[in-house]
Scaffold this motif. Structure first.
Motif, PDB file in Angstrom:
ATOM      1  N   ALA A  38      44.238  45.984  36.110  1.00  0.00           N
ATOM      2  CA  ALA A  38      43.075  45.147  35.531  1.00  0.00           C
ATOM      3  C   ALA A  38      41.448  45.817  36.721  1.00  0.00           C
ATOM      4  CB  ALA A  38      43.412  43.724  35.893  1.00  0.00           C
ATOM      5  N   ARG A  39      41.936  46.325  37.702  1.00  0.00           N
ATOM      6  CA  ARG A  39      40.408  46.991  38.092  1.00  0.00           C
ATOM      7  C   ARG A  39      40.578  48.521  37.256  1.00  0.00           C
ATOM      8  NH1 ARG A  39      38.314  44.822  42.572  1.00  0.00           N
ATOM      9  NH2 ARG A  39      38.182  42.267  42.444  1.00  0.00           N
ATOM     10  N   TYR A  40      41.111  49.200  36.932  1.00  0.00           N
ATOM     11  CA  TYR A  40      40.792  50.566  36.759  1.00  0.00           C
ATOM     12  C   TYR A  40      40.412  50.197  35.577  1.00  0.00           C
ATOM     13  CZ  TYR A  40      43.954  52.262  40.446  1.00  0.00           C
ATOM     14  OH  TYR A  40      44.130  52.493  42.457  1.00  0.00           O
ATOM     15  N   THR A  41      41.028  49.330  34.542  1.00  0.00           N
ATOM     16  CA  THR A  41      40.675  48.992  33.765  1.00  0.00           C
ATOM     17  C   THR A  41      38.851  48.735  32.690  1.00  0.00           C
ATOM     18  OG1 THR A  41      42.960  48.566  32.462  1.00  0.00           O
ATOM     19  CG2 THR A  41      40.706  47.777  31.059  1.00  0.00           C
ATOM     20  N   ARG A  42      38.599  47.805  33.750  1.00  0.00           N
ATOM     21  CA  ARG A  42      37.538  47.486  33.817  1.00  0.00           C
ATOM     22  C   ARG A  42      36.630  47.974  34.700  1.00  0.00           C
ATOM     23  NH1 ARG A  42      36.015  41.738  37.468  1.00  0.00           N
ATOM     24  NH2 ARG A  42      35.786  44.143  38.729  1.00  0.00           N
ATOM     25  N   ASP A  43      36.371  48.692  36.114  1.00  0.00           N
ATOM     26  CA  ASP A  43      35.125  49.146  36.563  1.00  0.00           C
ATOM     27  C   ASP A  43      35.072  50.320  36.533  1.00  0.00           C
ATOM     28  OD1 ASP A  43      34.717  47.018  37.433  1.00  0.00           O
ATOM     29  OD2 ASP A  43      35.771  46.406  39.230  1.00  0.00           O
ATOM     30  N   GLY A  44      36.682  50.732  35.888  1.00  0.00           N
ATOM     31  CA  GLY A  44      37.401  52.460  36.047  1.00  0.00           C
ATOM     32  C   GLY A  44      37.635  53.200  37.695  1.00  0.00           C
ATOM     33  N   PHE A  45      38.449  53.998  37.521  1.00  0.00           N
ATOM     34  CA  PHE A  45      39.522  54.746  38.299  1.00  0.00           C
ATOM     35  C   PHE A  45      38.757  55.014  39.454  1.00  0.00           C
ATOM     36  CE2 PHE A  45      41.687  57.676  40.531  1.00  0.00           C
ATOM     37  CZ  PHE A  45      43.078  56.965  41.537  1.00  0.00           C
ATOM     38  N   GLU A  46      37.977  55.715  39.690  1.00  0.00           N
ATOM     39  CA  GLU A  46      36.677  56.471  40.180  1.00  0.00           C
ATOM     40  C   GLU A  46      35.689  55.708  40.922  1.00  0.00           C
ATOM     41  OE1 GLU A  46      36.901  57.324  36.545  1.00  0.00           O
ATOM     42  OE2 GLU A  46      37.757  59.125  36.999  1.00  0.00           O
ATOM     43  N   HIS A  47      35.972  54.028  39.986  1.00  0.00           N
ATOM     44  CA  HIS A  47      34.589  53.310  40.863  1.00  0.00           C
ATOM     45  C   HIS A  47      35.258  51.944  42.255  1.00  0.00           C
ATOM     46  CE1 HIS A  47      31.481  55.327  39.287  1.00  0.00           C
ATOM     47  NE2 HIS A  47      31.849  55.257  38.049  1.00  0.00           N
ATOM     48  N   THR A  48      36.978  52.224  41.544  1.00  0.00           N
ATOM     49  CA  THR A  48      37.470  51.443  42.429  1.00  0.00           C
ATOM     50  C   THR A  48      38.174  51.507  43.918  1.00  0.00           C
ATOM     51  OG1 THR A  48      38.305  50.535  40.345  1.00  0.00           O
ATOM     52  CG2 THR A  48      39.355  49.433  42.217  1.00  0.00           C
ATOM     53  N   THR A  49      38.018  51.231  44.681  1.00  0.00           N
ATOM     54  CA  THR A  49      38.148  51.789  46.253  1.00  0.00           C
ATOM     55  C   THR A  49      39.335  50.954  46.021  1.00  0.00           C
ATOM     56  OG1 THR A  49      36.621  50.302  47.080  1.00  0.00           O
ATOM     57  CG2 THR A  49      35.663  52.168  46.778  1.00  0.00           C
ATOM     58  N   LEU A  50      39.359  51.258  47.062  1.00  0.00           N
ATOM     59  CA  LEU A  50      41.333  50.954  47.974  1.00  0.00           C
ATOM     60  C   LEU A  50      41.393  49.652  48.627  1.00  0.00           C
ATOM     61  CD1 LEU A  50      44.589  51.138  48.160  1.00  0.00           C
ATOM     62  CD2 LEU A  50      44.132  52.190  50.471  1.00  0.00           C
ATOM     63  N   ASP A  51      39.662  49.453  49.057  1.00  0.00           N
ATOM     64  CA  ASP A  51      39.782  48.401  49.558  1.00  0.00           C
ATOM     65  C   ASP A  51      39.516  47.425  48.863  1.00  0.00           C
ATOM     66  OD1 ASP A  51      39.240  48.820  52.233  1.00  0.00           O
ATOM     67  OD2 ASP A  51      37.165  49.724  52.171  1.00  0.00           O
ATOM     68  N   ASP A  52      38.961  47.677  47.601  1.00  0.00           N
ATOM     69  CA  ASP A  52      38.911  47.178  46.252  1.00  0.00           C
ATOM     70  C   ASP A  52      40.220  46.325  46.290  1.00  0.00           C
ATOM     71  OD1 ASP A  52      36.121  46.931  46.105  1.00  0.00           O
ATOM     72  OD2 ASP A  52      36.676  48.335  44.259  1.00  0.00           O
ATOM     73  N   LEU A  53      41.237  46.811  45.988  1.00  0.00           N
ATOM     74  CA  LEU A  53      42.119  45.924  45.021  1.00  0.00           C
ATOM     75  C   LEU A  53      43.316  45.351  46.537  1.00  0.00           C
ATOM     76  CD1 LEU A  53      43.606  49.675  44.053  1.00  0.00           C
ATOM     77  CD2 LEU A  53      42.902  47.788  42.924  1.00  0.00           C
ATOM     78  N   THR A  54      43.154  45.647  47.618  1.00  0.00           N
ATOM     79  CA  THR A  54      43.459  44.824  48.900  1.00  0.00           C
ATOM     80  C   THR A  54      42.763  43.847  49.468  1.00  0.00           C
ATOM     81  OG1 THR A  54      42.738  46.301  50.797  1.00  0.00           O
ATOM     82  CG2 THR A  54      44.543  47.399  50.420  1.00  0.00           C
ATOM     83  N   ASP A  55      41.523  43.343  48.901  1.00  0.00           N
ATOM     84  CA  ASP A  55      40.712  42.640  49.185  1.00  0.00           C
ATOM     85  C   ASP A  55      41.134  41.413  48.297  1.00  0.00           C
ATOM     86  OD1 ASP A  55      39.317  43.746  50.949  1.00  0.00           O
ATOM     87  OD2 ASP A  55      37.425  43.807  50.376  1.00  0.00           O
ATOM     88  N   ALA A  56      41.592  41.930  46.856  1.00  0.00           N
ATOM     89  CA  ALA A  56      42.054  41.051  46.074  1.00  0.00           C
ATOM     90  C   ALA A  56      43.358  41.051  45.948  1.00  0.00           C
ATOM     91  CB  ALA A  56      41.465  41.997  45.249  1.00  0.00           C
ATOM     92  N   VAL A  57      44.057  41.171  46.576  1.00  0.00           N
ATOM     93  CA  VAL A  57      45.318  40.285  46.841  1.00  0.00           C
ATOM     94  C   VAL A  57      45.212  39.998  48.170  1.00  0.00           C
ATOM     95  CG1 VAL A  57      47.393  41.469  46.500  1.00  0.00           C
ATOM     96  CG2 VAL A  57      46.071  42.555  45.097  1.00  0.00           C
ATOM     97  N   GLU A  58      44.085  40.386  49.105  1.00  0.00           N
ATOM     98  CA  GLU A  58      45.035  39.277  50.397  1.00  0.00           C
ATOM     99  C   GLU A  58      45.833  40.215  50.955  1.00  0.00           C
ATOM    100  OE1 GLU A  58      44.246  35.403  49.412  1.00  0.00           O
ATOM    101  OE2 GLU A  58      42.129  35.515  49.860  1.00  0.00           O
ATOM    102  N   VAL A  59      46.281  41.306  50.647  1.00  0.00           N
ATOM    103  CA  VAL A  59      46.610  42.487  51.979  1.00  0.00           C
ATOM    104  C   VAL A  59      46.120  43.316  52.507  1.00  0.00           C
ATOM    105  CG1 VAL A  59      48.536  41.882  49.757  1.00  0.00           C
ATOM    106  CG2 VAL A  59      47.156  44.159  50.367  1.00  0.00           C
ATOM    107  N   SER A  60      46.640  43.514  54.122  1.00  0.00           N
ATOM    108  CA  SER A  60      45.534  44.732  54.342  1.00  0.00           C
ATOM    109  C   SER A  60      46.296  46.171  53.760  1.00  0.00           C
ATOM    110  CB  SER A  60      46.928  44.944  55.551  1.00  0.00           C
ATOM    111  OG  SER A  60      48.267  45.362  55.625  1.00  0.00           O
ATOM    112  N   LYS A  61      45.546  47.180  54.436  1.00  0.00           N
ATOM    113  CA  LYS A  61      46.290  48.012  53.941  1.00  0.00           C
ATOM    114  C   LYS A  61      47.163  49.178  54.229  1.00  0.00           C
ATOM    115  CE  LYS A  61      40.996  50.599  53.077  1.00  0.00           C
ATOM    116  NZ  LYS A  61      40.551  51.671  53.563  1.00  0.00           N
TER     117      LYS A  61
END
Length: 236
Positions: free
Chosen positions: A45-68
């Motif tokens: 969802a984030r890659y589709t909305r914001d672009g792969f290059e503009h989505t960070t690993l922090d964006d993903l882990t924060d959204a799911v509420e898990v650690s790296k």
């Protein structure tokens, strides 16, 4: 792209069926699968909305509420999570090839394995796969990662067949060519499928896969209907 009430109802039915399946598993396994699924869905969802290059690993882990650290238990990179539906498919296909009857024309064996695998994937898979394929086709980094994974999977398939077939058959160049034709037919089917995630139709992908394989004999014997070679450069 807009979704209809029928699209939303179908997606809801798929999620409900998946939840019923998860409830049959032990608690720890349920949590593991739900976390993995949440990471995949969030990444796509984030890659589709914001672009792969503009989505960070922090964006993903924060959204799911898990650690790296938790993320890396499931996936090796941002590319890896984007290709998860593709990797799930080929892992299942390897299982099918490991158990199926290997008699008959090799192309038929590969075609049956692809179709059987498509039929066995879970209820939500095609919607995630459609999103993943769109990202692969529009994002150079994911295109490269997908091609690399395809090469690794081809090697794994040949290794599996080498263990199941007599040495002379397993080393036959015709087997390698048949596998390359299979990959090409599969890619043609995917290109023609190009389904929006909300309306991804697995039955249509199966039909397109059958159609691509049916076209192989004619394609191999196809003759170009040109008008002769172009004239070379004229010399003074």
């Amino acid at each position: 792209m807009t979704t209809t009430a029928e699209d939303r109802r179908t997606a809801g039915d798929s999620r409900t069926a998946e939840e019923h399946r998860l409830r049959e598993l032990p608690l720890r396994e349920r949590k593991r699968l739900r976390t993995r699924r949440a990471l995949i869905e969030t990444a796509l969802a984030r890659y589709t909305r914001d672009g792969f290059e503009h989505t960070t690993l922090d964006d993903l882990t924060d959204a799911v509420e898990v650690s790296k650290r938790t993320f890396f238990r499931y996936f090796s990179s941002k590319e890896d999570v984007a290709l998860a539906p593709e990797k799930e498919f080929w892992a299942a296909c390897l299982d099918v090839l490991g158990d199926c009857d290997l008699s008959g024309p090799v192309l038929d064996v590969f075609r049956r394995a692809l179709i059987t695998t498509l039929e066995r994937m879970d209820e939500t898979w095609e919607h995630q796969f459609a999103r993943s394929r769109h990202l692969v086709e529009t994002t150079p980094a994911l295109t490269a990662a997908s091609l690399q994974y395809c090469a690794e999977t081809s090697t794994a398939i040949l290794g599996l067949l080498a263990r199941r077939l007599p040495p002379g058959d397993a080393d036959d160049v015709r087997l390698r060519i048949a596998l390359e034709i299979t990959v090409a037919a599969w890619r043609c089917a995917l290109h023609d499928w190009a389904a929006p995630a909300a309306t991804a139709d697995r039955a249509h992908l199966i039909a397109l896969t059958d159609r691509a394989f049916a076209a192989v004999p004619e394609a191999v014997g196809h003759t170009a209907a040109g008008h002769g070679a172009s004239p070379g450069p004229r010399h003074a």
